[in-house]
Design a protein around this motif. Structure first.
Motif, PDB file in Angstrom:
ATOM      1  N   GLU A   1       0.820  -0.980   0.077  1.00  0.00           N
ATOM      2  CA  GLU A   1      -0.111   0.025  -0.053  1.00  0.00           C
ATOM      3  C   GLU A   1       0.837   1.179  -0.034  1.00  0.00           C
ATOM      4  O   GLU A   1       2.059   1.104   0.268  1.00  0.00           O
ATOM      5  CB  GLU A   1      -0.933   0.035   1.126  1.00  0.00           C
ATOM      6  CG  GLU A   1      -0.200   0.238   2.696  1.00  0.00           C
ATOM      7  CD  GLU A   1       0.151  -0.926   3.198  1.00  0.00           C
ATOM      8  OE1 GLU A   1       0.473  -1.100   4.295  1.00  0.00           O
ATOM      9  OE2 GLU A   1       0.868  -1.856   2.285  1.00  0.00           O
ATOM     10  N   ALA A   2       0.271   2.360  -0.481  1.00  0.00           N
ATOM     11  CA  ALA A   2       0.892   3.558  -0.154  1.00  0.00           C
ATOM     12  C   ALA A   2       1.623   3.742   1.078  1.00  0.00           C
ATOM     13  O   ALA A   2       1.151   3.588   2.352  1.00  0.00           O
ATOM     14  CB  ALA A   2       0.066   4.614  -0.456  1.00  0.00           C
ATOM     15  N   SER A   3       2.906   4.027   1.168  1.00  0.00           N
ATOM     16  CA  SER A   3       3.488   3.869   2.194  1.00  0.00           C
ATOM     17  C   SER A   3       4.486   5.334   2.365  1.00  0.00           C
ATOM     18  O   SER A   3       5.377   5.352   3.089  1.00  0.00           O
ATOM     19  CB  SER A   3       4.668   2.633   2.522  1.00  0.00           C
ATOM     20  OG  SER A   3       5.609   2.889   1.292  1.00  0.00           O
ATOM     21  N   LEU A   4       3.971   6.454   1.819  1.00  0.00           N
ATOM     22  CA  LEU A   4       4.523   7.450   1.888  1.00  0.00           C
ATOM     23  C   LEU A   4       4.361   8.181   3.170  1.00  0.00           C
ATOM     24  O   LEU A   4       3.496   8.093   3.831  1.00  0.00           O
ATOM     25  CB  LEU A   4       4.138   8.445   0.675  1.00  0.00           C
ATOM     26  CG  LEU A   4       4.232   7.952  -0.838  1.00  0.00           C
ATOM     27  CD1 LEU A   4       3.731   8.863  -1.519  1.00  0.00           C
ATOM     28  CD2 LEU A   4       5.598   7.742  -0.909  1.00  0.00           C
ATOM     29  N   PHE A   5       5.621   8.877   3.444  1.00  0.00           N
ATOM     30  CA  PHE A   5       5.420   9.680   4.960  1.00  0.00           C
ATOM     31  C   PHE A   5       4.219  10.733   4.763  1.00  0.00           C
ATOM     32  O   PHE A   5       4.491  11.671   3.770  1.00  0.00           O
ATOM     33  CB  PHE A   5       6.807  10.175   5.310  1.00  0.00           C
ATOM     34  CG  PHE A   5       7.746   9.205   5.531  1.00  0.00           C
ATOM     35  CD1 PHE A   5       7.680   8.206   6.637  1.00  0.00           C
ATOM     36  CD2 PHE A   5       8.833   9.217   5.010  1.00  0.00           C
ATOM     37  CE1 PHE A   5       8.572   7.091   6.730  1.00  0.00           C
ATOM     38  CE2 PHE A   5       9.750   8.303   5.281  1.00  0.00           C
ATOM     39  CZ  PHE A   5       9.452   7.088   6.130  1.00  0.00           C
ATOM     40  N   PRO A   6       3.250  10.594   5.468  1.00  0.00           N
ATOM     41  CA  PRO A   6       2.141  11.814   5.074  1.00  0.00           C
ATOM     42  C   PRO A   6       2.419  13.344   5.466  1.00  0.00           C
ATOM     43  O   PRO A   6       1.731  14.020   5.183  1.00  0.00           O
ATOM     44  CB  PRO A   6       0.759  11.111   6.025  1.00  0.00           C
ATOM     45  CG  PRO A   6       1.418  10.365   7.076  1.00  0.00           C
ATOM     46  CD  PRO A   6       2.731   9.851   6.342  1.00  0.00           C
ATOM     47  N   HIS A   7       3.494  13.304   6.440  1.00  0.00           N
ATOM     48  CA  HIS A   7       3.765  14.570   6.898  1.00  0.00           C
ATOM     49  C   HIS A   7       4.895  15.363   5.953  1.00  0.00           C
ATOM     50  O   HIS A   7       5.189  16.439   6.262  1.00  0.00           O
ATOM     51  CB  HIS A   7       4.184  14.655   8.280  1.00  0.00           C
ATOM     52  CG  HIS A   7       5.516  13.720   8.741  1.00  0.00           C
ATOM     53  ND1 HIS A   7       5.588  12.370   8.447  1.00  0.00           N
ATOM     54  CD2 HIS A   7       6.790  13.848   9.112  1.00  0.00           C
ATOM     55  CE1 HIS A   7       6.566  11.964   8.707  1.00  0.00           C
ATOM     56  NE2 HIS A   7       7.221  12.937   9.022  1.00  0.00           N
TER      57      HIS A   7
ATOM     58  N   TYR B   1      14.307  11.404   1.562  1.00  0.00           N
ATOM     59  CA  TYR B   1      14.409  10.722   3.153  1.00  0.00           C
ATOM     60  C   TYR B   1      15.407   9.666   3.063  1.00  0.00           C
ATOM     61  O   TYR B   1      16.452   9.889   3.685  1.00  0.00           O
ATOM     62  CB  TYR B   1      13.069   9.973   3.561  1.00  0.00           C
ATOM     63  CG  TYR B   1      13.076   9.760   5.098  1.00  0.00           C
ATOM     64  CD1 TYR B   1      12.477  10.618   5.835  1.00  0.00           C
ATOM     65  CD2 TYR B   1      13.580   8.329   5.305  1.00  0.00           C
ATOM     66  CE1 TYR B   1      12.746  10.206   7.283  1.00  0.00           C
ATOM     67  CE2 TYR B   1      13.645   8.183   6.557  1.00  0.00           C
ATOM     68  CZ  TYR B   1      13.105   9.038   7.699  1.00  0.00           C
ATOM     69  OH  TYR B   1      13.107   8.498   8.997  1.00  0.00           O
TER      70      TYR B   1
ATOM     71  N   MET C   1       1.669  17.229  -1.218  1.00  0.00           N
ATOM     72  CA  MET C   1       1.747  16.155   0.148  1.00  0.00           C
ATOM     73  C   MET C   1       1.094  15.077  -0.639  1.00  0.00           C
ATOM     74  O   MET C   1       0.131  14.764  -1.492  1.00  0.00           O
ATOM     75  CB  MET C   1       0.566  16.810   1.013  1.00  0.00           C
ATOM     76  CG  MET C   1       1.087  18.091   1.744  1.00  0.00           C
ATOM     77  SD  MET C   1       2.879  17.907   2.303  1.00  0.00           S
ATOM     78  CE  MET C   1       2.671  17.125   3.653  1.00  0.00           C
TER      79      MET C   1
ATOM     80  N   ASP D   1      -1.148  12.995   0.390  1.00  0.00           N
ATOM     81  CA  ASP D   1      -2.700  12.768   0.398  1.00  0.00           C
ATOM     82  C   ASP D   1      -3.255  13.485  -0.817  1.00  0.00           C
ATOM     83  O   ASP D   1      -4.624  13.362  -1.116  1.00  0.00           O
ATOM     84  CB  ASP D   1      -3.387  13.133   1.622  1.00  0.00           C
ATOM     85  CG  ASP D   1      -3.068  14.515   1.889  1.00  0.00           C
ATOM     86  OD1 ASP D   1      -2.470  15.227   1.289  1.00  0.00           O
ATOM     87  OD2 ASP D   1      -3.700  15.065   2.913  1.00  0.00           O
TER      88      ASP D   1
ATOM     89  N   MET E   1       4.872   2.755   9.110  1.00  0.00           N
ATOM     90  CA  MET E   1       5.698   3.944   8.792  1.00  0.00           C
ATOM     91  C   MET E   1       7.261   3.616   9.283  1.00  0.00           C
ATOM     92  O   MET E   1       8.072   4.241   8.670  1.00  0.00           O
ATOM     93  CB  MET E   1       5.325   5.335   9.090  1.00  0.00           C
ATOM     94  CG  MET E   1       4.143   5.600   8.326  1.00  0.00           C
ATOM     95  SD  MET E   1       4.631   5.853   6.789  1.00  0.00           S
ATOM     96  CE  MET E   1       2.953   5.557   5.784  1.00  0.00           C
TER      97      MET E   1
ATOM     98  N   VAL F   1       8.907   1.192   7.001  1.00  0.00           N
ATOM     99  CA  VAL F   1       9.476   2.196   5.569  1.00  0.00           C
ATOM    100  C   VAL F   1      10.729   2.931   6.176  1.00  0.00           C
ATOM    101  O   VAL F   1      11.662   2.776   5.453  1.00  0.00           O
ATOM    102  CB  VAL F   1       8.297   2.992   5.354  1.00  0.00           C
ATOM    103  CG1 VAL F   1       9.069   4.012   4.354  1.00  0.00           C
ATOM    104  CG2 VAL F   1       7.208   2.262   4.779  1.00  0.00           C
TER     105      VAL F   1
ATOM    106  N   LEU G   1       4.289  12.350  13.347  1.00  0.00           N
ATOM    107  CA  LEU G   1       3.104  11.956  13.406  1.00  0.00           C
ATOM    108  C   LEU G   1       2.200  11.886  14.247  1.00  0.00           C
ATOM    109  O   LEU G   1       1.063  11.793  14.546  1.00  0.00           O
ATOM    110  CB  LEU G   1       3.460  10.459  12.472  1.00  0.00           C
ATOM    111  CG  LEU G   1       3.686  10.075  11.127  1.00  0.00           C
ATOM    112  CD1 LEU G   1       3.790   8.622  10.791  1.00  0.00           C
ATOM    113  CD2 LEU G   1       2.832  10.844  10.200  1.00  0.00           C
TER     114      LEU G   1
ATOM    115  N   ARG H   1      -4.526  14.265   9.554  1.00  0.00           N
ATOM    116  CA  ARG H   1      -2.986  14.000   9.911  1.00  0.00           C
ATOM    117  C   ARG H   1      -2.753  13.885  11.450  1.00  0.00           C
ATOM    118  O   ARG H   1      -3.692  14.171  12.194  1.00  0.00           O
ATOM    119  CB  ARG H   1      -2.158  15.089   9.583  1.00  0.00           C
ATOM    120  CG  ARG H   1      -1.688  15.048   8.277  1.00  0.00           C
ATOM    121  CD  ARG H   1      -0.632  15.954   7.633  1.00  0.00           C
ATOM    122  NE  ARG H   1      -0.979  16.498   6.544  1.00  0.00           N
ATOM    123  CZ  ARG H   1      -1.025  17.784   6.363  1.00  0.00           C
ATOM    124  NH1 ARG H   1      -0.371  18.554   7.018  1.00  0.00           N
ATOM    125  NH2 ARG H   1      -1.310  18.003   5.099  1.00  0.00           N
TER     126      ARG H   1
END
Lengths: 363, 224
Positions: free
Chosen positions: A90-96, A105, A135, A137, B119, B122, B141, B224
């Motif tokens: 699944e999408a494992s990008l850092f959301p922040h 990174y 971003m 999302d 996360m 990752v 996070l 978030r």
């Protein structure tokens, strides 16, 4: 085009792990380059095996990559010290973090002298120029996975692990990503381990196939060899078929056809977008191959190939027989009714004509 | 009569220093509680939560004994030439840290648990060491958790009374915080002064909580 320098020798993995009722017990030696598909039903242990190789799951065993031990009896190299990259399902990008900072990174965490891919190259390869400041999302599923792949490559890995990178995507996003994966395959000279349960992805991407069933390796070999085996229950379903490496030998512009040549014969197929000498992959399903004893010149179908029967298996379904055939070094599978087999008196060594009713061009 | 601001500044200083200290004390505890499967997890969680159920006087009483001249910690601080902590500002900070600990640990623990491990995995495959991935992934996070923790710790410290009385006494400029000052005013029938401080506290507390809920609600909606 720059290419990642890979392992000189093979990747050798021996693992034993228990997770509740499930046991993984594998002993594998994989080629140093190209895509190895780890294929099996869900619960076959393919993801667990990948996690063991990454060090995300601690199993007993040994792992040797390019002659270096990452794990043996008294030694366990932590995940972050293994020169590997992992693309999750699944999408494992850092959301922040923005796309750009996601990409940076891993890139920032490897030594500059180890970097074999520049930031701009990765961005260009995966077509991310327009989304660097967005971003995660705000991206589509397919875009997110492209970013994840670029982020993985930017760590200049010596092994690339991919855990069903397309499984969570819709059909359109899958079609969007597959060409990128096919290109990676040409560009990288590191081993790529690709977990999937999709026969289509195996046919398009893999060079080497490892079949897993209930935590055990039941077959491991080159794609064409393994796909043409008729003794493997996982492979004899609806999608049983072979993959053939071929070369475009001539084009027929009038009818939009091309002749794809391989050892043992050639096939006419839709030729739009292809050039002479293009290397292509053909997928021929067992259900699209029928057999005849004589060559009928007047037949509407062009694709007749002389071949001989190698072996037969009738263990898949009652009344259905899977026939393995050989045209020079190229193998084919044909799925026939038991009655046809009886009528044609098919036995190993028998000379027949193959009729290929349909063929898919994969790249 | 001139309004005495000393208790107000003292209270804000105490709450500020306590909150700052708690971020460093509470975060590792919350992280450990969120990740561990050790058998000590439940006992530690219970100890951290004690101030939620104990009367503040009980906590204050034991801290007084522990930090006092005959207490274990008191003997150490004396041997180090630091004197004893009760009836000093430093003693109040120590007591407040214990008293507000659950208000920091619990929101942080919830925030860390809600993240899952993906996360962090990752980040590990992208070469981040355990500390690196904690600082660059887990902490950012958990931002809403940190906001909640900081605001609750601050507000809860501003509002403490029983512990202060037990361990701090009523020394102007040193341990006489708002809540104690209000109590003093009421005792001496200075209702006007009491109203000013009490009303101010009411407005302050309401505002802080309102802002917290609004900010967290917005963060939550933006995913978030």
């Amino acid at each position: 085009m720059p290419v990642l320098e890979g392992a000189k020798s093979t990747l050798e993995a021996r693992f034993k792990a228990s997770l509740g009722a499930f046991t993984l017990d594998v002993d594998l030696s994989l080629p140093a380059k190209g895509v190895t598909a780890l294929f099996g039903h869900s619960g076959s242990g393919k993801t667990t095996l990948l996690r063991c190789i990454a060090g995300l799951h601690k199993a007993q065993g040994e792992l040797n990559v390019s002659g270096e031990y990452w794990q043996h009896a008294e030694y366990f190299l932590p995940v972050h010290q293994r020169p590997l990259a992992y693309v999750f399902q699944e999408a494992s990008l850092f959301p922040h973090l923005t796309v750009k900072r996601n990409l940076e990174y891993g890139f920032k965490r490897i030594l500059p002298q180890v970097r074999q891919i520049s930031f701009d190259q990765a961005v260009q390869w995966l077509g991310l120029e327009a989304m660097l400041d967005r971003m995660p999302d705000k991206l589509s599923g397919g875009e997110r996975q492209r970013v994840a792949i670029a982020r993985a490559l930017l760590t200049s890995p010596r092994v690339l692990l991919m855990d069903e990178p397309l499984a969570a995507l819709d059909h359109r996003s899958k079609q969007e990503i597959l060409p990128y994966l096919e290109r990676l395959h040409e560009m990288l000279s590191i081993p790529i381990l690709y977990v999937t349960h999709s026969p289509d992805e195996v046919a398009r991407l893999a060079d080497h196939l490892v079949l897993l069933d209930r935590g055990k390796v039941i077959a491991s070999g080159s794609l064409s060899e393994t796909l043409s085996r008729i003794d493997l229950p996982v492979l004899v379903g609806e999608d049983a078929g072979v993959v053939i490496q071929a070369r475009v030998a001539e084009l027929d512009a009038r009818w939009h056809l091309c002749r794809a040549e391989f050892d043992g014969g050639s096939l006419w197929l839709p030729g739009d977008g292809l050039k002479v000498n293009d290397k292509i992959r053909l997928r021929v399903l067992a259900r699209d191959v029928s057999l005849a004893l004589d060559k009928h010149e007047d037949q509407s179908m062009l694709n007749l190939i002389p071949a001989s029967v190698v072996e037969l298996a009738d263990n898949a379904r009652p009344g259905v027989v899977l026939v393995k055939l050989k045209a020079q070094s190229t193998h084919f599978l044909s799925r026939l009714t038991a009655r046809s087999v009886d009528k044609l008196h098919l036995i190993p060594g028998k000379k027949v004509w193959l009729q290929v009713k349909s063929v898919a061009v994969l790249e | 009569m001139e309004f005495d601001w000393t208790p107000v500044w003292l209270t804000l200083k105490l709450a500020g220093i306590t909150t700052f200290t708690l971020m460093f004390v509470g975060t590792p505890i919350a992280w450990w509680l969120a990740r561990t499967t050790h058998w000590l997890k439940q006992p530690v969680a219970a100890v951290v939560a004690l101030p939620l159920v104990l009367p503040p006087t009980v906590l204050g009483f034991y801290l007084l004994l522990l930090l006092g001249p005959q207490g274990m910690v008191g003997e150490i601080t004396q041997a180090l030439g630091l004197g004893t902590l009760p009836f000093t500002f430093a003693g109040l900070v120590v007591a407040s840290v214990f008293y507000s600990l659950p208000f920091v640990v619990q929101p942080l623990q919830n925030a860390f648990e809600a993240q899952g491990v993906r996360m962090l995995e990752v980040a590990a495959t992208l070469r981040a060491s355990p500390l690196d991935r904690f600082l660059t992934v887990a902490v950012p996070l958990a931002r809403p958790g940190f906001m909640t923790a900081a605001v609750l710790a601050f507000a809860h410290t501003v509002g403490e009374f029983g512990v202060v009385l037990m361990i701090g006494g009523n020394i102007p400029g040193e341990t006489k915080v708002l809540s104690v000052a209000i109590y003093d005013h009421v005792e001496t029938l200075e209702y006007e002064q009491a109203h000013l401080l009490a009303g101010g506290m009411l407005v302050f507390s309401f505002t802080v909580l309102l802002v917290l809920y609004m900010v967290n609600g917005r963060l939550h909606r933006s995913g978030r």
